[in-house]
Write an enzyme that holds these catalytic residues in place. Structure first.
Site, short mmCIF file in Angstrom:
data_model
loop_
_atom_site.label_atom_id
_atom_site.label_comp_id
_atom_site.label_asym_id
_atom_site.label_seq_id
_atom_site.Cartn_x
_atom_site.Cartn_y
_atom_site.Cartn_z
N LYS A 111 -11.71 -13.10 5.69
CA LYS A 111 -13.11 -13.00 5.27
C LYS A 111 -13.82 -14.34 5.30
CE LYS A 111 -13.06 -8.85 2.40
NZ LYS A 111 -13.37 -8.30 1.07
N LYS A 195 -8.15 -2.34 11.61
CA LYS A 195 -8.29 -1.27 10.62
C LYS A 195 -9.74 -0.80 10.52
CE LYS A 195 -9.12 -3.78 6.39
NZ LYS A 195 -8.86 -4.17 5.06
N LYS A 198 -15.44 -1.28 6.41
CA LYS A 198 -16.88 -1.22 6.12
C LYS A 198 -17.62 -2.31 6.86
CE LYS A 198 -16.14 0.28 1.37
NZ LYS A 198 -15.76 -0.32 0.09
P1 AMP Z 1 -12.35 -1.37 -0.19
O1 AMP Z 1 -13.29 -0.63 0.66
O2 AMP Z 1 -11.89 -2.63 0.46
O3 AMP Z 1 -12.83 -1.57 -1.58
O4 AMP Z 1 -11.05 -0.46 -0.28
C1 AMP Z 1 -10.93 0.59 -1.22
C2 AMP Z 1 -9.60 1.29 -1.03
O5 AMP Z 1 -9.53 1.90 0.26
C3 AMP Z 1 -8.37 0.36 -1.12
O6 AMP Z 1 -7.33 1.04 -1.79
C4 AMP Z 1 -8.03 0.13 0.31
O7 AMP Z 1 -6.65 -0.18 0.49
C5 AMP Z 1 -8.37 1.46 0.95
N1 AMP Z 1 -8.69 1.29 2.37
C6 AMP Z 1 -9.70 0.56 2.89
N2 AMP Z 1 -9.72 0.63 4.24
C7 AMP Z 1 -8.66 1.43 4.59
C8 AMP Z 1 -8.15 1.90 5.83
N3 AMP Z 1 -8.70 1.56 7.00
N4 AMP Z 1 -7.06 2.71 5.79
C9 AMP Z 1 -6.48 3.07 4.63
N5 AMP Z 1 -6.93 2.66 3.42
C10 AMP Z 1 -8.01 1.84 3.38
#
Ligand code: AMP
Ligand code: TRP
Length: 333
Positions: A111, A195, A198
């Site tokens: 990041k 991956k 967002k």
């Molecule tokens: P975040 O959007 O970074 O706050 O992620 C929220 C949750 O979604 C966390 O538990 C992440 O590990 C999960 N997560 C985010 N992106 C992925 C992805 N591409 N595949 C699986 N889990 C994800």
């Protein structure tokens, strides 16, 4: 006693990776645990943000939790900044976290990019706040996607460091990650080696929970694939990252293993498989989007739920903060 804590950042829209890697598992686990689900808004300000957009994203993520099936009566659902204990415990844990541990965090490196000196302290300290989130409630289990594994190991290390420093060997439980299901790492629809995220600049890389049926179908149709038909066995997916990703997504959405999906679709062309995947994704995601819209139409009710959640979380948090202050040697009245 077993207690779950988990959270998502209200940055942009939630996507299929968030749903399959985390949210859907929370919905399934909520019956077996006492569970606390947080909208981690203080984490969301570690990167550039617009205040108006953040405010609306916080409510949108709360609505997504409920729309996906989290029961806000049985569980505690709130936004992080509404409970001061997160910031208080964050500071105390920061004083027990060696810089060397933070220097290893790969997400910071990604990041922060090349201009490390311009990255803010909050982004660097992000995993300490995450440890505080979990330890504030003495959570024993943390259901997350695979990308959070390193942060959770750090949370365990910080808990252990605190316990040892104050000779209170079992004060903080060491939280266990729960990385569950077929789709613990959903990949970008444009590049099977990255991956789904967002922050990817291509909208076509991800399916948002609020995408309408046509958008979902279009994104799946445009998803990158290779010219070969689908293999009949899982080994045939090796070296075919995009094919593996679509099969994984199909399996997760239909509660099947990859082998079962390939038993049905092996030998078929992607055009046919993509049609089936689009129908499945629309069938699973549209009801969530519909319910989110309904919930967002009644902001007062949503705010009431968050406020009540914050009160319940705050009561647990206050107890921990008081105990921690006593352990550390701070004076309170
Ligand atoms: P975040 O959007 O970074 O706050 O992620 C929220 C949750 O979604 C966390 O538990 C992440 O590990 C999960 N997560 C985010 N992106 C992925 C992805 N591409 N595949 C699986 N889990 C994800
Ligand atoms: N860092 C997590 C993510 O980006 C979000 C998060 C913050 C979290 N605090 C947490 C997840 C505590 C689980 C537990 O996905």
């Amino acid at each position: 006693m077993n207690r779950i804590f988990s959270g998502m950042q209200p940055t942009r829209q939630l996507h299929l990776g968030n749903y399959l890697g985390a949210l859907r598992n929370w919905v399934r686990l909520q019956h077996d645990y006492e569970a606390i689900f947080c909208v981690v808004d203080m984490h969301a300000i570690t990167i550039d943000h617009d205040p108006e957009v953040l405010r609306s994203n916080i409510r949108e993520v709360a609505a997504a939790y409920i729309a996906a099936g989290i029961d806000p009566e049985k569980n505690i659902l709130f936004n992080q900044s509404a409970v001061a204990g997160h910031a208080e415990l964050n500071w105390i844990l920061a004083c027990h976290t060696p810089l060397g541990w933070l220097n290893r965090m790969t997400q910071f490196k990604e990041k922060a990019g090349k201009q490390k000196d311009n990255a803010v302290l909050g982004l660097y300290a992000y995993p300490v706040l995450m440890a505080a989130d979990i330890l504030l409630y003495k959570a024993t289990h943390v259901p997350v996607g695979e990308d959070q594994k390193q942060h959770l190991e750090l949370a365990r290390d910080i808990a252990g460091a605190f316990n040892r420093y104050y000779k209170r060997e079992d004060y903080f439980p060491l939280p266990e990650p729960q990385i569950l299901g077929e789709a613990t790492r959903v990949m970008s629809l444009r590049d099977g080696t990255k991956k789904m995220s967002k922050s990817d600049e291509s909208e076509y890389s991800r399916i948002n929970l609020t995408d309408d049926a046509d958008t979902i179908a279009l994104k799946i149709r445009k998803a990158k694939t290779d010219p070969e038909p689908l293999p009949s066995v899982v080994e045939g997916l090796e070296g075919r990252a995009e094919a593996a990703n679509l099969v994984t997504i199909y399996g997760a959405l239909s509660d099947q293993t990859k082998a079962q999906v390939l038993a049905d679709y092996g030998g078929q062309q992607f055009s046919a498989f993509k049609g089936a995947l689009a129908d499945l994704a629309v069938a699973k995601l549209s009801p969530i989007a519909g319910e989110m819209n309904r919930l967002l139409g009644d902001r007062a009710e949503l705010d009431r739920i968050l406020q009540k959640g914050a009160e319940r979380a705050g009561a647990i948090a206050e107890k921990t903060v008081n105990e921690v202050k006593d352990i550390v040697g701070l004076v309170r009245f």
